[in-house]
Design an enzyme around this catalytic site. Structure first.
Site, PDB file in Angstrom:
ATOM      1  N   MET A   1     -50.946-112.776  23.759  1.00 43.49           N
ATOM      2  CA  MET A   1     -51.999-113.200  23.190  1.00 43.49           C
ATOM      3  C   MET A   1     -51.805-114.810  22.831  1.00 43.49           C
ATOM      4  O   MET A   1     -52.951-115.542  23.168  1.00 43.49           O
ATOM      5  CB  MET A   1     -52.851-112.342  22.139  1.00 43.49           C
ATOM      6  CG  MET A   1     -53.167-111.201  22.455  1.00 43.49           C
ATOM      7  SD  MET A   1     -54.226-110.981  23.876  1.00 43.49           S
ATOM      8  CE  MET A   1     -55.704-111.830  23.169  1.00 43.49           C
TER       9      MET A   1
ATOM     10  N   GLU B   1     -48.894-106.285  15.867  1.00 43.19           N
ATOM     11  CA  GLU B   1     -49.657-105.581  15.179  1.00 43.19           C
ATOM     12  C   GLU B   1     -49.158-104.721  13.826  1.00 43.19           C
ATOM     13  O   GLU B   1     -49.042-103.534  14.130  1.00 43.19           O
ATOM     14  CB  GLU B   1     -50.501-104.587  15.930  1.00 43.19           C
ATOM     15  CG  GLU B   1     -51.873-104.270  15.593  1.00 43.19           C
ATOM     16  CD  GLU B   1     -52.923-105.275  15.278  1.00 43.19           C
ATOM     17  OE1 GLU B   1     -52.749-106.275  15.480  1.00 43.19           O
ATOM     18  OE2 GLU B   1     -53.859-104.800  14.730  1.00 43.19           O
TER      19      GLU B   1
ATOM     20  N   SER C   1     -56.275-106.718  16.293  1.00 47.83           N
ATOM     21  CA  SER C   1     -57.376-105.742  16.769  1.00 47.83           C
ATOM     22  C   SER C   1     -57.652-104.793  15.959  1.00 47.83           C
ATOM     23  O   SER C   1     -58.832-104.184  15.878  1.00 47.83           O
ATOM     24  CB  SER C   1     -56.553-105.121  18.138  1.00 47.83           C
ATOM     25  OG  SER C   1     -55.927-105.908  19.047  1.00 47.83           O
TER      26      SER C   1
ATOM     27  N   HIS D   1     -60.862-112.681  17.296  1.00 50.21           N
ATOM     28  CA  HIS D   1     -60.337-111.619  17.980  1.00 50.21           C
ATOM     29  C   HIS D   1     -60.670-111.780  19.580  1.00 50.21           C
ATOM     30  O   HIS D   1     -61.816-111.776  19.853  1.00 50.21           O
ATOM     31  CB  HIS D   1     -61.041-110.078  17.707  1.00 50.21           C
ATOM     32  CG  HIS D   1     -60.424-108.920  18.533  1.00 50.21           C
ATOM     33  ND1 HIS D   1     -61.140-107.960  18.844  1.00 50.21           N
ATOM     34  CD2 HIS D   1     -59.164-108.733  19.007  1.00 50.21           C
ATOM     35  CE1 HIS D   1     -60.379-107.121  19.488  1.00 50.21           C
ATOM     36  NE2 HIS D   1     -59.095-107.627  19.471  1.00 50.21           N
TER      37      HIS D   1
ATOM     38  N   GLU E   1     -64.587-112.029  19.441  1.00 50.69           N
ATOM     39  CA  GLU E   1     -65.376-111.423  18.191  1.00 50.69           C
ATOM     40  C   GLU E   1     -64.566-112.181  17.053  1.00 50.69           C
ATOM     41  O   GLU E   1     -63.617-112.425  16.687  1.00 50.69           O
ATOM     42  CB  GLU E   1     -64.829-110.044  17.998  1.00 50.69           C
ATOM     43  CG  GLU E   1     -65.569-109.110  18.785  1.00 50.69           C
ATOM     44  CD  GLU E   1     -65.116-107.798  18.961  1.00 50.69           C
ATOM     45  OE1 GLU E   1     -65.857-106.531  18.768  1.00 50.69           O
ATOM     46  OE2 GLU E   1     -63.959-107.525  18.559  1.00 50.69           O
TER      47      GLU E   1
ATOM     48  N   ASN F   1     -63.673-102.401  20.314  1.00 52.42           N
ATOM     49  CA  ASN F   1     -62.735-101.246  20.317  1.00 52.42           C
ATOM     50  C   ASN F   1     -62.961-100.025  19.701  1.00 52.42           C
ATOM     51  O   ASN F   1     -62.692 -98.976  20.110  1.00 52.42           O
ATOM     52  CB  ASN F   1     -61.191-101.856  19.686  1.00 52.42           C
ATOM     53  CG  ASN F   1     -60.515-102.801  20.732  1.00 52.42           C
ATOM     54  OD1 ASN F   1     -60.847-102.771  22.045  1.00 52.42           O
ATOM     55  ND2 ASN F   1     -59.593-103.508  20.189  1.00 52.42           N
TER      56      ASN F   1
HETATM   57  P1  NAI Z   1     -46.793-109.868  21.908  1.00 47.06           P
HETATM   58  O1  NAI Z   1     -45.635-108.799  21.274  1.00 47.06           O
HETATM   59  O2  NAI Z   1     -46.827-110.112  23.333  1.00 47.06           O
HETATM   60  O3  NAI Z   1     -46.589-111.258  21.081  1.00 47.06           O
HETATM   61  C1  NAI Z   1     -46.116-111.152  19.760  1.00 47.06           C
HETATM   62  C2  NAI Z   1     -45.365-112.550  19.497  1.00 47.06           C
HETATM   63  O4  NAI Z   1     -45.322-112.796  17.889  1.00 47.06           O
HETATM   64  C3  NAI Z   1     -43.972-112.415  19.977  1.00 47.06           C
HETATM   65  O5  NAI Z   1     -43.958-113.537  20.930  1.00 47.06           O
HETATM   66  C4  NAI Z   1     -42.901-112.472  18.733  1.00 47.06           C
HETATM   67  O6  NAI Z   1     -41.777-113.109  18.880  1.00 47.06           O
HETATM   68  C5  NAI Z   1     -44.063-113.176  17.728  1.00 47.06           C
HETATM   69  N1  NAI Z   1     -43.850-112.933  16.260  1.00 47.06           N
HETATM   70  C6  NAI Z   1     -43.451-111.641  15.978  1.00 47.06           C
HETATM   71  N2  NAI Z   1     -43.175-111.830  14.397  1.00 47.06           N
HETATM   72  C7  NAI Z   1     -43.287-113.274  14.238  1.00 47.06           C
HETATM   73  C8  NAI Z   1     -43.243-113.920  13.103  1.00 47.06           C
HETATM   74  N3  NAI Z   1     -42.823-113.470  12.004  1.00 47.06           N
HETATM   75  N4  NAI Z   1     -43.391-115.341  13.063  1.00 47.06           N
HETATM   76  C9  NAI Z   1     -43.827-115.749  14.286  1.00 47.06           C
HETATM   77  N5  NAI Z   1     -43.737-115.286  15.354  1.00 47.06           N
HETATM   78  C10 NAI Z   1     -43.575-113.904  15.412  1.00 47.06           C
HETATM   79  O7  NAI Z   1     -48.229-109.262  20.923  1.00 47.06           O
HETATM   80  P2  NAI Z   1     -49.578-109.623  21.568  1.00 47.06           P
HETATM   81  O8  NAI Z   1     -50.113-108.388  22.758  1.00 47.06           O
HETATM   82  O9  NAI Z   1     -49.690-110.750  21.871  1.00 47.06           O
HETATM   83  O10 NAI Z   1     -50.542-109.284  20.306  1.00 47.06           O
HETATM   84  C11 NAI Z   1     -50.441-110.132  19.349  1.00 47.06           C
HETATM   85  C12 NAI Z   1     -51.707-109.728  18.407  1.00 47.06           C
HETATM   86  O11 NAI Z   1     -53.019-109.884  19.103  1.00 47.06           O
HETATM   87  C13 NAI Z   1     -51.803-108.436  17.876  1.00 47.06           C
HETATM   88  O12 NAI Z   1     -52.215-108.149  16.425  1.00 47.06           O
HETATM   89  C14 NAI Z   1     -52.598-107.513  18.621  1.00 47.06           C
HETATM   90  O13 NAI Z   1     -52.927-106.485  18.063  1.00 47.06           O
HETATM   91  C15 NAI Z   1     -53.610-108.851  19.059  1.00 47.06           C
HETATM   92  N6  NAI Z   1     -54.235-108.414  20.103  1.00 47.06           N
HETATM   93  C16 NAI Z   1     -53.578-108.136  21.456  1.00 47.06           C
HETATM   94  C17 NAI Z   1     -54.336-107.798  22.707  1.00 47.06           C
HETATM   95  C18 NAI Z   1     -53.693-107.463  24.038  1.00 47.06           C
HETATM   96  O14 NAI Z   1     -54.140-106.997  24.842  1.00 47.06           O
HETATM   97  N7  NAI Z   1     -52.398-107.518  24.024  1.00 47.06           N
HETATM   98  C19 NAI Z   1     -55.830-108.062  22.775  1.00 47.06           C
HETATM   99  C20 NAI Z   1     -56.452-108.580  21.357  1.00 47.06           C
HETATM  100  C21 NAI Z   1     -55.720-108.714  20.388  1.00 47.06           C
END
Ligand code: NAI
Ligand code: 3HC
Length: 698
Positions: A304, A382, A409, A430, A442, A480
């Site tokens: 994201m 998340e 989310s 979002h 959102e 959602n």
């Molecule tokens: P992801 O796992 O692909 O990416 C998360 C990133 O955050 C990773 O690159 C990780 O290294 C980094 N990270 C983790 N802890 C960290 C920290 N303390 N400081 C800096 N970077 C850090 O996850 P994704 O799918 O991108 O999800 C991220 C957020 O977006 C979550 O809250 C998720 O619920 C939300 N989201 C995800 C959707 C999806 O379809 N994947 C859709 C809408 C929202």
């Protein structure tokens, strides 16, 4: 003349000026004003007439608010007739956008000039309509059938330069439009040029045109499946190439009326206004201004965060992208670069454009680089505790008025706000995956989110090309939260007897971009599985709702990423195929729960999935989580692949009739799992007392 149309003469030139904010649409008073002005111009001693607009744009089309109401004279056709039969040549001077009826009006003028930045187009197809003021007959005469097919079936406007090449305009003025048009007019007078009607240009269909028409019919039948306006547009264009002008015009009139009466157009017109209303926040203090944002911080370079960073970088923002370590950053950046490379290969972006975007992007693991950002969007894993730590850290580093947003989310925006000393400047933003593609944003209002914070999130969302809708705080926000009910019914249809492919086919034939099982495979079945692991049995609900998904994950079928989920995926083409192994797992799961399969009809599948959305949507509306029913439609059409020509789940319910909706839900209550089918009190009340979802929240 009317208040919105004036006429004055300057030497040999008569000037008709339309001034009807916001977009100079062809409302009754504008049509009347043009007819009056033309009459005055016919009787004075000018040689030529220039027609132009004040404000931000040339005429943006017919007045959509008049559609569906009794027609008021003069009709647009009478205005066009007055232009064509006018004794003097008429020049349309175009700035901004000449769209729909606006462009059609210029095609009834004798000449057209435009500013360099102007655009012209016939976007009626986006409203489930076709150009109904001669556009399907005149445009191909000027620009050729191929150009007309492209412009009218896609609805995409073209630039003034392209319009010049296509002979839609005669001259592009680099400087002031008024001066340019005057010079153009004087030159015509000097050269003794007179009337020049587009309708008189002969048009004959070549063999290539015939082939192109039939090829476009096939591609449209696939790409815009179920939509009626595009096929009707092609009928009209065929008429232009095969019939006389008058016959073609009559065919266009009949087709336009058919579109107007088609529920698809009502749905698309509903969405046009819904999209614009969604960006407005009810009850916001007058004069509330968004904070300026030039520099954005994104935390987390994952799926994201990377996509969100792309949105900002390509909209001209400076972006600081932070991840926890170099590995995380490198992974994120390589995905961003790969995405851009694909866009370059497909010709959507140039290498120079991409270089510019990448220059806006500053990847770092150093949080101190966030000191002067105006807005931060957090997109880390998340996990509430992790996110709270991030918010606390951001609160310490960023300036006191920096807005801190989360892409979460499901987590509570209030819990994140509580980790800071600026709860009024904390908000949810979002995005939807893939964030650089999906149009929905959102904006989630926390208990303490201030008006300025909300206005800023909305304004920034608009700047990066998103359609924004406001959601109140609840688990899953608008989209959602509703999706759980949709997904549950999809799963239950399979448990009761349908195959995953039957469920997907039913929804895709109805118009969904992708069926729910295929979406599950795309997102990854393990995500729900891991989320369920955190829940108690009670929170998880009845096993029948999720047991099949669990069994698939336990069999190593995580979805597309593992090559198999509800389907198996061809390793070469990535095409989905039904898999006998899944049928076996389904049979075993049904047996485990003691279910005897039955036949589930396509109609039942569509009714259950769409009404599950509408019923939960009604609760969301009644609780005030959504400001208006049409916002919910925007969320579904822009974020979840809901067919736009159906208008969104709430529009579907409204169009069906709320009493029929309530009756059907009650029938499901009696024949299916009763606890899933309790009519939302708002629906019950409106059905009994009469009233419309559109009136709620106003
Ligand atoms: P992801 O796992 O692909 O990416 C998360 C990133 O955050 C990773 O690159 C990780 O290294 C980094 N990270 C983790 N802890 C960290 C920290 N303390 N400081 C800096 N970077 C850090 O996850 P994704 O799918 O991108 O999800 C991220 C957020 O977006 C979550 O809250 C998720 O619920 C939300 N989201 C995800 C959707 C999806 O379809 N994947 C859709 C809408 C929202
Ligand atoms: N009729 C009535 N209202 C219109 C309108 C129209 N054709 N076009 C725009 N508006 C209204 C919007 O609803 C909005 O109202 P609001 O401020 O109360 O929300 C306001 O004008 C400003 O519109 P936008 O927020 O969209 O302003 P932008 O500057 O972002 O965009 C635009 C301007 C590109 C002109 C865009 O409004 C647009 O695309 N308009 C619709 C164009 C269109 O579809 N024309 C075809 C109409 S159908 C037709 O002409 C049939 C003919 O063939 C017979």
């Amino acid at each position: 003349m009317t208040a919105s149309v004036s006429y004055f003469t300057h030497g040999q030139i008569g000037n008709i000026v339309i001034d009807s904010p916001p977009v100079n649409a062809l409302s009754q008073h504008v049509r009347q004003g043009i007819v009056d002005a033309l009459q005055t111009a016919a009787g004075d001693d000018t040689q030529i007439v220039v027609l132009r607009c004040e404000g931000r744009t040339f005429i943006a089309g017919a007045d959509i608010t008049e559609f569906g109401k009794p027609p008021q004279a003069p009709a647009l056709a009478a205005v066009l007739e007055a232009l064509e039969s006018h004794p003097k040549p008429i020049i349309a001077a175009i700035h901004g956008t000449a769209l729909g009826g606006g462009l059609e009006l210029t095609l009834c003028c004798d000449y057209r000039v435009a500013t360099t930045s102007a655009k012209v187009g016939l976007p009626e197809v986006n409203l489930g309509l076709l150009p109904g003021a001669g556009g399907t007959q005149r445009l191909p005469r000027l620009a050729g059938l191929a150009q007309a097919i492209d412009m009218i079936t896609t609805g995409r406007p073209i630039t003034a330069r392209d319009a010049l090449t296509a002979r839609v305009v005669d001259e592009v003025c680099a400087g002031d439009l008024g001066e340019g048009a005057t010079k153009f007019a004087e030159a015509l007078i000097d050269q003794g040029e007179g009337k020049r009607l587009t309708r008189d240009i002969p048009l004959r269909m070549s063999d290539e045109d015939t082939a192109l028409l039939s090829q476009t019919r096939d591609t449209i039948a696939k790409r815009l499946k179920g939509q009626t306006a595009p096929q009707r547009i092609l009928d009209c264009l065929e008429a232009a190439g095969t019939l006389t002008f008058e016959e073609g015009l009559a065919a266009e009139r009949r087709a336009f009326e058919a579109c107007m009466e088609d529920p698809q157009s009502a749905a698309l017109r509903h969405l046009f206004f819904a999209e614009r209303a969604a960006g407005k926040i009810d009850g916001m203090a007058a004069g509330t201004k968004a904070q300026p944002v030039k520099h954005a911080g994104i935390i987390g370079a994952g799926t994201m965060g990377g996509g969100i960073a792309m949105c900002f970088a390509q909209s001209g923002f400076r972006v600081t992208l932070v991840d926890q370590d170099e590995d995380g950053l490198d992974r994120g950046l390589s995905i961003i670069k790969k995405n851009y490379e694909i866009s370059i290969k497909r010709g959507r972006l140039s290498a120079e454009q991409v270089e510019g975007f990448l220059r806006n992007l500053e990847p770092t693991t150093d949080w101190q680089q966030l000191q002067d950002v105006d807005l931060v969007i957090e997109a880390v894993f998340e996990n509430l505790e992790l996110k709270q730590n991030v918010f606390q850290k951001l609160d310490e580093i960023c300036a006191a008025d920096t807005i801190l947003a989360s892409n979460t989310s499901y987590q509570s925006i209030d819990a994140l706000a509580a980790a800071t000393n600026r709860p009024d400047r904390v908000v949810g933003m979002h995005f939807f995956s893939p964030a650089n593609v999906m149009r929905l944003l959102e904006v989630v209002r926390g208990e303490a989110s201030s008006d300025i914070t909300l206005a800023t999130a909305m304004a920034v969302g608009k700047k990066i090309g998103k359609v924004c809708a406001l959601s109140g705080m609840c688990y899953g926000f608008i989209g959602n939260r509703m999706l759980r009910h949709y997904g549950r019914e999809a799963a239950l249809c399979v448990m009761e007897g349908a195959s995953p492919a039957q469920v997907d086919q039913a929804m895709e034939r109805w118009g969904m971009a992708m069926g729910p099982m295929a979406v599950g495979d795309l997102a990854g079945l393990d995500i729900g599985y891991r989320a369920r692991e955190q829940l108690s049995d009670e929170e998880k609900g009845p096993r029948v709702n999720y047991l099949l998904a669990d069994r698939l994950v336990e069999a190593g079928r995580l979805g597309q990423k593992s090559g198999a989920g509800y389907y198996r995926y061809n390793p070469d083409t990535r095409a989905r195929e039904e898999d006998p192994a899944v049928a076996e797992i389904i049979t075993a799961t049904r047996a485990e729960l003691g279910i005897t399969p039955r036949s589930v009809s396509e109609e039942e599948i569509v009714d259950r999935l769409t009404l599950a959305l509408a019923n939960e949507g009604a609760r969301i509306l009644e609780e005030g989580i959504a400001q208006r029913a049409s916002d919910i439609d925007v969320v579904y059409c822009f974020g979840y692949g809901f067919p736009r020509f159906r208008g969104g789940p709430m529009h579907v319910a409204e169009a069906r009739g709320l009493q029929s909706v309530v009756d059907t839900i009650n029938r499901f209550h009696d024949t299916l799992a009763a606890e899933n089918w309790v009519v939302a009190p708002l629906l019950a009340r409106l059905a009994t007392q009469g009233g419309s979802l559109a009136d709620i929240g106003l």
